[in-house]
Design a protein around this motif. Sequence first.
Motif, short mmCIF file in Angstrom:
data_model
loop_
_atom_site.label_atom_id
_atom_site.label_comp_id
_atom_site.label_asym_id
_atom_site.label_seq_id
_atom_site.Cartn_x
_atom_site.Cartn_y
_atom_site.Cartn_z
N LEU A 33 0.83 -1.21 0.00
CA LEU A 33 0.00 0.00 0.00
C LEU A 33 0.86 1.26 0.00
CD1 LEU A 33 -2.83 1.21 0.15
CD2 LEU A 33 -2.71 0.99 2.64
N ALA A 34 1.96 1.23 0.75
CA ALA A 34 2.85 2.40 0.79
C ALA A 34 3.43 2.70 -0.59
CB ALA A 34 3.98 2.16 1.79
N ILE A 35 3.79 1.65 -1.32
CA ILE A 35 4.32 1.86 -2.67
C ILE A 35 3.26 2.47 -3.57
CG2 ILE A 35 5.11 0.66 -4.74
CD1 ILE A 35 6.65 -1.22 -2.99
N LEU A 36 2.03 1.96 -3.50
CA LEU A 36 0.95 2.48 -4.34
C LEU A 36 0.68 3.95 -4.02
CD1 LEU A 36 -1.57 -0.50 -4.27
CD2 LEU A 36 -0.08 0.17 -6.15
N ILE A 37 0.59 4.29 -2.73
CA ILE A 37 0.31 5.68 -2.34
C ILE A 37 1.47 6.59 -2.74
CG2 ILE A 37 -0.12 7.22 -0.40
CD1 ILE A 37 -1.43 4.86 1.04
N PHE A 38 2.69 6.14 -2.48
CA PHE A 38 3.86 6.97 -2.78
C PHE A 38 3.96 7.25 -4.27
CE2 PHE A 38 8.27 7.97 -3.54
CZ PHE A 38 8.63 8.74 -2.44
N ILE A 39 3.79 6.22 -5.10
CA ILE A 39 3.89 6.41 -6.55
C ILE A 39 2.76 7.30 -7.05
CG2 ILE A 39 3.74 5.23 -8.77
CD1 ILE A 39 5.21 2.89 -7.54
N SER A 40 1.54 7.08 -6.54
CA SER A 40 0.41 7.90 -6.97
C SER A 40 0.64 9.37 -6.62
CB SER A 40 -0.87 7.39 -6.31
OG SER A 40 -1.96 8.21 -6.62
N THR A 41 1.14 9.64 -5.43
CA THR A 41 1.41 11.03 -5.03
C THR A 41 2.59 11.61 -5.79
OG1 THR A 41 0.63 10.44 -2.81
CG2 THR A 41 1.79 12.53 -3.05
N TRP A 42 3.61 10.79 -6.01
CA TRP A 42 4.79 11.25 -6.74
C TRP A 42 4.44 11.66 -8.17
CZ3 TRP A 42 9.83 11.78 -4.98
CH2 TRP A 42 10.80 12.02 -5.95
N ASN A 43 3.53 10.93 -8.80
CA ASN A 43 3.18 11.19 -10.20
C ASN A 43 2.05 12.19 -10.37
OD1 ASN A 43 5.08 9.35 -11.16
ND2 ASN A 43 3.65 7.64 -11.05
N GLU A 44 1.52 12.74 -9.28
CA GLU A 44 0.40 13.67 -9.40
C GLU A 44 0.82 14.94 -10.12
OE1 GLU A 44 -3.35 14.98 -6.63
OE2 GLU A 44 -1.44 14.47 -5.69
#
Length: 290
Positions: free
Chosen positions: A213-224
Motif C-alpha cells: 500500500l505504501a508503494i501504491l500511495i507513494f507512486i500515486s502522489t509522486w506522479n500527481e
Amino acid sequence: MTTDALALPRRARRASSASGWLKGFDLAGGHVVMALLSLFCLFPVYWMIVTSLRPANKVFERSLWPTAASLDNYTYALNAIPIGQMLVNTLIVAAIVTVVQLITGLLAAYAFARWRFPFDKLVHVLIALTWLVPLQVVMIPNYLLIANAGLLDSLTALILPHFASALAVLMLLQAMRSFPNEVLEAARMDGAGSWRVLWEVVTPNLRGTIASLAILIFISTWNEYFWPLLLTRTPEHSVIQIGIQMFMTSEGTQWGPLMAASTLASLPIFILYIVLQQQVVSSFMKSGIR
C-alpha cells in the motif's frame, strides 16, 4: 501375468517421465513469456535513459546505444530548473501523504474490523463511494478552500486534501478481517488494550500489505500533476512533474533535457521498490496462501 505385472511399472515410469517433461516444458515456456514481457516493460525505461545521454543533434537516432554519450542534457536540466528543490519537495509531499494515509487507514480499518456502531455499514459504503469520485469533481471546491485559507503556492496545500484514502481503508480492512481472532483474544487476555493490540500485534503482522500500500500511495502522489499545476506558482514551491512539463513549450520539446529530468524523477521510485520488494512479494505469497 508376470509379464503384465512387469509392464505396468514401466508404463507408469514412462507416463511419469512424460508428465515431468511436459511440466518442465510448460515451466520453461512460462519463463520465456515472462522474460519477453519484462523486456517489453523495461524497454521504454531503457530508451528514456539512452535518449537522455544523446546530444541534441542525435536525439532521434535509432541505435540502441548513443554513439556519442554525454551528460550535457543532465547539466542543462539541472541549470534550467531547480530540479534538486523540486525533487525534495516531491519527496516531502509523497512521504508525508504516504505516512498520514497509512495511519488514518490503519485507524479506520481497525475500527471497522473490531467494533460495530450505528450506521457502520453506511459509513463503509460512503467511504468506498469516495474512491469512485474523480479528482476533477472535487478539484475546484478544494482549490477554493485552499485559496481562502491563504495556502496557495505551498507544500501544505499539496498535502492537506490527501490526509485520508479510501483505498488505504478498504485494503487494510480486508487484511484485518482475515487476521486470526485467536491472536487478538490472546493479546487481550494478557492485558493489552485496543491501542496496543493495533500497533504491537496487528500492524507488525501486516507488514507486507502495508509495504504494498505504501508503494501504491507513494507512486500515486509522486506522479500527481493536475493538483500541483493548479496550486503552485513558482518552481521553488512546485514538484518534479511540473518541472518536467517545463521542457515542453509552444516552441518545441527539448527531448534530451526532458528525458534527463524524467530519469532523475524516476530514481526515487526505483529505490523505493528495491527497498520494499521483499515485503511486496511476501504480501502476494500470503494472499495466495489464504
